[in-house]
Structure formats: structure tokens, C-alpha cells
Design an enzyme around this catalytic site. Structure first.
Site, PDB file in Angstrom:
ATOM      1  N   ARG A  22      17.502  15.989 -14.660  1.00  0.00           N
ATOM      2  CA  ARG A  22      16.197  15.327 -14.799  1.00  0.00           C
ATOM      3  C   ARG A  22      16.348  14.087 -15.670  1.00  0.00           C
ATOM      4  NH1 ARG A  22      13.066  17.403 -18.412  1.00  0.00           N
ATOM      5  NH2 ARG A  22      13.279  19.534 -17.663  1.00  0.00           N
ATOM      6  N   TYR A  43      -3.567  -1.414  -4.743  1.00  0.00           N
ATOM      7  CA  TYR A  43      -3.342  -0.332  -3.779  1.00  0.00           C
ATOM      8  C   TYR A  43      -4.348   0.796  -4.051  1.00  0.00           C
ATOM      9  CZ  TYR A  43      -1.205   3.878  -1.898  1.00  0.00           C
ATOM     10  OH  TYR A  43      -0.995   5.072  -1.251  1.00  0.00           O
ATOM     11  N   ASP A  88       2.724  -5.147 -10.479  1.00  0.00           N
ATOM     12  CA  ASP A  88       3.197  -4.439  -9.282  1.00  0.00           C
ATOM     13  C   ASP A  88       3.730  -5.496  -8.321  1.00  0.00           C
ATOM     14  OD1 ASP A  88       3.483  -3.167  -6.822  1.00  0.00           O
ATOM     15  OD2 ASP A  88       1.761  -1.839  -7.124  1.00  0.00           O
ATOM     16  N   LYS A  99       8.988   0.706  -0.016  1.00  0.00           N
ATOM     17  CA  LYS A  99       8.670  -0.458   0.817  1.00  0.00           C
ATOM     18  C   LYS A  99       9.893  -1.367   1.001  1.00  0.00           C
ATOM     19  CE  LYS A  99       4.685   1.500   0.865  1.00  0.00           C
ATOM     20  NZ  LYS A  99       4.388   2.104  -0.357  1.00  0.00           N
TER      21      LYS A  99
HETATM   22  O1  P1T Z   1       3.557   5.297  -1.845  1.00  0.00           O
HETATM   23  P1  P1T Z   1       4.221   5.127  -3.195  1.00  0.00           P
HETATM   24  O2  P1T Z   1       5.702   4.955  -3.134  1.00  0.00           O
HETATM   25  O3  P1T Z   1       3.805   6.160  -4.180  1.00  0.00           O
HETATM   26  O4  P1T Z   1       3.726   3.686  -3.765  1.00  0.00           O
HETATM   27  C1  P1T Z   1       2.413   3.419  -4.100  1.00  0.00           C
HETATM   28  C2  P1T Z   1       2.120   1.940  -3.972  1.00  0.00           C
HETATM   29  C3  P1T Z   1       2.095   1.159  -5.103  1.00  0.00           C
HETATM   30  N1  P1T Z   1       1.864  -0.176  -5.052  1.00  0.00           N
HETATM   31  C4  P1T Z   1       1.638  -0.796  -3.879  1.00  0.00           C
HETATM   32  C5  P1T Z   1       1.356  -2.256  -3.866  1.00  0.00           C
HETATM   33  C6  P1T Z   1       1.648  -0.060  -2.688  1.00  0.00           C
HETATM   34  O5  P1T Z   1       1.422  -0.710  -1.546  1.00  0.00           O
HETATM   35  C7  P1T Z   1       1.884   1.336  -2.728  1.00  0.00           C
HETATM   36  C8  P1T Z   1       1.859   2.183  -1.503  1.00  0.00           C
HETATM   37  N2  P1T Z   1       1.231   1.592  -0.400  1.00  0.00           N
HETATM   38  C9  P1T Z   1       1.080   2.143   0.836  1.00  0.00           C
HETATM   39  C10 P1T Z   1       1.502   3.360   1.162  1.00  0.00           C
HETATM   40  C11 P1T Z   1       0.411   1.276   1.831  1.00  0.00           C
HETATM   41  O6  P1T Z   1       0.476   1.520   3.039  1.00  0.00           O
HETATM   42  O7  P1T Z   1      -0.206   0.301   1.388  1.00  0.00           O
END
Ligand code: P1T
Length: 389
Positions: free
Chosen positions: A56, A108, A180, A205
Site C-alpha cells: 500500500r 467534472y 485538474d 484518460k
Molecule cells: O474517472 P476517474 O478516473 O475517477 O476521474 C475523474 C475525473 C476527474 N477529472 C476530470 C476532468 C474528468 O473528466 C474525470 C472523469 N471523467 C469522465 C469519466 C468523463 O467522461 O468525463
């Protein structure tokens, strides 16, 4: 805490993407960082170990990814998380009850949900403001403000926040600036160089780029923040598995090849849509008609692969969404394959209707994540989907 190898700093972005943070594996010289599938590490004697005790806290595959992305962001410490939201959740543990956060109104949907529906129960307060105007950020700062949270460009309205101006406001307020950087990726935007204290990613992403894992990342240049983050990561436990780290690390090796193609395809789609559907309805920072095109040119080195289109009604949006063939109807973004989505009901479904109205996120909005397919096929797909409109 994973600190970067200083020798990796000198190389160009592409060389860093491929090599930074990695060294040939000592047993056989494997060129790829092995997937260290282990939960614990055998100790040589009581109190004597090789720097690894329990997975961890540390895992060599994870450390290679952390060093790699830290270098790409121009930072000195990287921290990998089980998801982007897990990264956000851990960052928020820098704060305590009574602290105030100024946050962009369009972030988001999952970020908004965590802040508004979970963390307010722990005594944190939030002001969600239109951060396109730095004055609005300043105006929202109170004596309790400890953090300014920006996402730029925003998901899904593609609005920009001036990172440098935000950093100045945060510095004066004695608050942390978190950015972000998921939409731009470090290939197109480096928030730490513009004054951010922490840069955050959903590695799900562009960094991974192949839609085959979920992960998050935080990078900083500040040793004090890094030390605290390591403690928070280990205490909260939102760590990624080594296989997911391996996949993200494999993805970053081609970031510099993928991003220009994503941007090229997005620009071609944006221009086609502007001609077919009206310039004022296409939201892409690379178009001269985008109200913040000048800021985009100033703080980004390219405009990314994301764009949104105002279809005018949910029926028009559905018309297009249901007909696309190369673009798949799905949440997420940043993979090599093109995706299309309906933010109001999908990624931002948890944002209350009145907030969506206030920020201009309508039922008619569709969002495109332009992949790296042949542009002719993407345009042909749009062309056939718009027939009848
Ligand atoms: O899905 P995750 O890895 O937990 O990330 C969250 C997140 C954080 N910041 C931004 C700008 C994001 O676009 C996302 C996740 N977004 C999607 C799943 C989407 O389709 O917009």
C-alpha cells in the site's frame, strides 16, 4: 513518496515520455518495468529491508509511473491513485472542518458530487464560481479559504481559467491552487510552471490513452506537500494496482505521438461542425470564435482532443448520438477511439438541474472525444449523423 531522477529532466518531452522514471530491471535487464504483483516484501532481518515493506505504501511499478508523470508535468514528486476521484478525495484531506474552497462551477460531475454531497458533511464549505473571470475567484475568497480548485479546459463546456492569475490569487490568500489537467494533458499544458501547487489527473484518460484502466495522479514541486500526500495516500489507501500502473506507464510512452493527432482531428471536426451547424454552437478552444482563444494560445501549446456542440434541444442531441457509428456513445474520454456523450445525463447527471442551467450546461449539449482514427472517417461519421437536421 516517489521523487524523480534528476538526470531525466534534461531530455525532450518525447524522450521523457518513453524513458523518464524507468531504469532497466536489474535481474534480467527487462526493458519494460515489470508488473510487481505483490502485496508485501520479505525483510532481510528485523528493521532491515530494501526500502519496501508493504505494497500500500510503495510498489516499484507504481513508482516508475509516478516518476514518469512527475517529470512530464515538470514536477518533482508524483503520486498514483486508484482513480481520478480517489486522487481528488485524497487532495481534499489537506483541509479540515471549517475550511473554505473556491471551485470552478463547471468541473467534472464526479468532482462536484464529492465536494457538494460528501465533503460538505465534514464541515468544508465551497463557493462554485465562474473561474473564467479571475475577479470572481478573488471576490469569492474569504478568510477561511484554503484551496482554489480549477479545471481547465472544463468538462464539458471547454471553458478556460487563467492559471497564472489564479496562482497569484491563491498565493495572496495563503491557499493552495489545485489544477485538474486531465483535458489538456501535460503535453499541452503545464500548470506547475504557471504557479499551481498541485496538478491532478484522471490517468484513465489521455495519460493511459487506451481505455483499459482507471487511475489518478497528483504531481507537486513542493517537498512539504509531497510528504503530507504520501502520508494521506498511505493512510487513505486509494492506491492503484500494479497492472493498472503498468498500463498507464505503457500509455504515457506514446503521449507525444497521440496528443497532436487528437488535436488535429478535433480541429478538423470543429471546423466541419462550425460550417455545418454554426460557429457559435461549436465549443473548441482552438477555434478563433472561442471567447477564450487568446488565453488558450497563451497558456496551452495545443488545444486538445475534446469539443462540445450545442445541438439546441435534447431531440437534436439524441438524433446525432443515436446515429454515430465510428464515435461510440460512452462516458470517458482521451482514448485512441472516438467517443461521444450527453454530459447532462451522463458525466454530469449528479449536478442539480438548476446548477446546470446556471452554468449553461443544457440538455442539447453533446461532447466529442476525438480519437486518433483517420479524419476522413470521423468527418464521414458526423456527416451521416447530421442528415435530417
Ligand atoms: O474517472 P476517474 O478516473 O475517477 O476521474 C475523474 C475525473 C476527474 N477529472 C476530470 C476532468 C474528468 O473528466 C474525470 C472523469 N471523467 C469522465 C469519466 C468523463 O467522461 O468525463
Amino acid at each position: 513518496m516517489t521523487k524523480v531522477f534528476d538526470s531525466d529532466r534534461a531530455a525532450g518531452f518525447g524522450t521523457q515520455a518513453i524513458h523518464a522514471g524507468q531504469r532497466p530491471e536489474p535481474l534480467a535487464g527487462a526493458i519494460m518495468t515489470p508488473v510487481y504483483m505483490t502485496s508485501t516484501y520479505v525483510q532481510d532481518a528485523l528493521g532491515e529491508n530494501k526500502g519496501y515493506e508493504y505494497a500500500r505504501g510503495k510498489n516499484p511499478t507504481r513508482e516508475a509511473l509516478e516518476r514518469n508523470v512527475a517529470i512530464l508535468e515538470g514536477g518533482s514528486h508524483g503520486f498514483a491513485f486508484a482513480s481520478g476521484v480517489g486522487a481528488t478525495d485524497t487532495i481534499m484531506k489537506f483541509l479540515k472542518s471549517g475550511d473554505h474552497v473556491v471551485c470552478g462551477e463547471n468541473v467534472y460531475g464526479g468532482t462536484f458530487r464529492l465536494f457538494d454531497r460528501v465533503l460538505t458533511s465534514f464541515g468544508l464549505t465551497f463557493s462554485f464560481v465562474d473561474t473564467r473571470d479571475p475577479q470572481r475567484i478573488s471576490d469569492a475568497v474569504t478568510s477561511a479559504t484554503r484551496m482554489i480548485w480549477i479545471e481547465t479546459p472544463t468538462n464539458p463546456l471547454m471553458r478556460l481559467t487563467d492559471i497564472k492569475a489564479s496562482a497569484e490569487i491563491a498565493r495572496k490568500a495563503g491557499a493552495l491552487l489545485v489544477c485538474d489537467n486531465t483535458f489538456a494533458s501535460p503535453f499541452f499544458q503545464r500548470p506547475l510552471a504557471l504557479g499551481a501547487d498541485l496538478v491532478m489527473h484522471s490517468t484513465t484518460k489521455y495519460l493511459n490513452g487506451h481505455s483499459d484502466m482507471i487511475g489518478g495522479m497528483v504531481v507537486t514541486n513542493r517537498d512539504d506537500l509531497a510528504e503530507r500526500l504520501q502520508f494521506l495516500l498511505n493512510s487513505g489507501g486509494a492506491v492503484p494496482g500494479p497492472m493498472d500502473c503498468f498500463l498507464a506507464l505503457r500509455g504515457t510512452k506514446t503521449l507525444h505521438l497521440r496528443m497532436p493527432r487528437h488535436a488535429e482531428n478535433a480541429m478538423a471536426c470543429a471546423r466541419w461542425l462550425a460550417k455545418r451547424w454554426g460557429e457559435e454552437r461549436v465549443i473548441y478552444p482552438g477555434l478563433e470564435s472561442h471567447p477564450q482563444h487568446a488565453l488558450a494560445k497563451c497558456q496551452m501549446s495545443g488545444f486538445g482532443g475534446m469539443l462540445s456542440v450545442e445541438m439546441g434541444s435534447k431531440a437534436n442531441a439524441k438524433h446525432v448520438l443515436d446515429r454515430m457509428k465510428v464515435f461510440s456513445l460512452a462516458e470517458s474520454l482521451g482514448g485512441v477511439e472516438s467517443l461521444i456523450s450527453h454530459p447532462a445525463s451522463m458525466t454530469h447527471g449528479s449536478v442539480p438541474a438548476e446548477r446546470k442551467v446556471a452554468m449553461g450546461l443544457t440538455d442539447g449539449l453533446i461532447r466529442l472525444s476525438c480519437g486518433v482514427e483517420d479524419i476522413e472517417d470521423l468527418i464521414a461519421d458526423l456527416d451521416q449523423a447530421f442528415i435530417g437536421l
